[in-house]
Design an enzyme around this catalytic site. Sequence first.
Site, PDB file in Angstrom:
ATOM      1  N   SER A 310      42.969  40.465  39.972  1.00  0.00           N
ATOM      2  CA  SER A 310      43.229  39.874  39.773  1.00  0.00           C
ATOM      3  C   SER A 310      43.149  40.607  37.567  1.00  0.00           C
ATOM      4  CB  SER A 310      43.206  38.876  39.232  1.00  0.00           C
ATOM      5  OG  SER A 310      44.290  38.018  38.584  1.00  0.00           O
ATOM      6  N   ASP A 321      46.647  54.427  34.394  1.00  0.00           N
ATOM      7  CA  ASP A 321      48.186  55.104  34.170  1.00  0.00           C
ATOM      8  C   ASP A 321      48.118  55.756  33.093  1.00  0.00           C
ATOM      9  OD1 ASP A 321      49.370  53.973  36.410  1.00  0.00           O
ATOM     10  OD2 ASP A 321      50.313  52.485  35.684  1.00  0.00           O
ATOM     11  N   LYS A 335      44.967  41.909  43.815  1.00  0.00           N
ATOM     12  CA  LYS A 335      45.862  40.378  43.855  1.00  0.00           C
ATOM     13  C   LYS A 335      46.586  40.822  42.452  1.00  0.00           C
ATOM     14  CE  LYS A 335      45.266  35.631  42.859  1.00  0.00           C
ATOM     15  NZ  LYS A 335      46.016  35.779  41.340  1.00  0.00           N
TER      16      LYS A 335
END
Length: 499
Positions: A310, A321, A335
Amino acid sequence: MNIYRRKLIRNISIAVFLSALVIGASYCFAQVKAQNDSKATSYQYMRIINSVFDRLQQQYVDEIDPAVLYEGAMKGMLDAIGDPYTVYLDSDYMRDLNDTTAGSFGGVGLSISKPNESTPEKPAYVEVSTPVEDAPGSRAGIRAGDFIVAIEGKPTPDMTMNEVLGMLRGEVGTPVTITILRGTNMRFDVRLVRELIEVPTAKFGMIENTKIGYVRLIEFTPETPHRMQDALDLFETSGYKGLIIDLRDNPGGRLDSVVEVADKFIDKGVIVSTKSRIAMENMEFKASKDKTTVKKNIPVVVLINKGSASASEILSGALKDYKLAYLVGENTYGKGSVQTVQQLSATDGFKMTVARYYTPSDVNIDKIGIPPDLEISNMETLSKEQEEAYVKIVKDSVIEKIVEANPDITEAEIAEEAKKIARESGIEARIIRRLIRNQATRLTGSPLYDLDYDLQLNQAINIVTNPDYNTLIKKTKTLKQLQQAKEDKELQSKAGTSK
């Protein structure tokens, strides 16, 4: 009119009445079914549900508590969606949730999940998502990925999640015995004594004899951004030259908290976005240069494993990224959805998935997870004989007896005891040392880090201090690039098969 004739008339009347009910109900269902292709309205379905509820109340052979029908209907309706995060929360569950939100509760310190359906091929065992640090479960050596197959001898596939929570939680100081399944064959009992479990947030410090700051984010609470900044301030005054963020076994937490932490590293662009069919749930959380406090030239490594879920995936995904951190460890949990809790009454409610979150490169990692840039595991691979030896060590309380006999055991003594057990069991001495050390520090709390045991952390230190760190970072791929490469590979494979 004789008795026989009266009974016959009464029976015929009941039969006609019941036939009318059946025909009426069948007609209602048939009408809705006939309209299935053209989307029957919610109102029509609710009419049928209300009709069944009323008839059970009025005509079932025994009197039924309406609360039983209500709870059954709620559970069935939400379970039918097939989303493990969209569930009915009864009064016990809501109380547990409130205890957790408040910051403490009596329990064993295990974050768990459980499938809705159980089959002989795949029993609905309770899976340990993450063990809470310095709690009874983690000190006993329970890991993310372990299965709880029984509690006090009662099989968990037969229990509801609420029953599981009810058995694991309880009065502080009381014991509970759980049966653990690790892998496919390794099964053993663990006796845990319930403690006051405090919801943790972060631990940090400089790694000894280095210029590396180490911060372990245990869970994302409202305090986590403040604790993260405290860590960065300490590292700055200590003249740090590298940073390791440990997100292993971090189950997540608050979205606003992880966004604030990420903002300390990212000076512009989207940190995370949420997408939903509900317009108000479509949001973008962007970085602000004013809130960025980490210098650009600091090498950063993030430690992840299958217990990272999460919010911890939001942070690791964003840093990956933007190529601001190198990821070491194992694939994360996966998740990638957002839930809200809706209160139904003073005592119950339900949790519902309302959106999915996306990383800065526009990837949702739900049920997929985030892969590390360098994969390395702390988990040992045991042979059948070693598994049997491990189970015997646990069953005979070998580790506990060593520490009881020498409560002030030193590192040298730990190493000596571990050598003896390793020779007898064939289990790697590193693993035994870890077990003894955990037991010895059960009252004082585990150390900030364990370089003797932790292969992943040692590798992270090597990467942070690597002169070619910048080259390593430049070669990493964003999650979008990894996803595209996977899709291209699958297309090539299909094209090759069709020839």
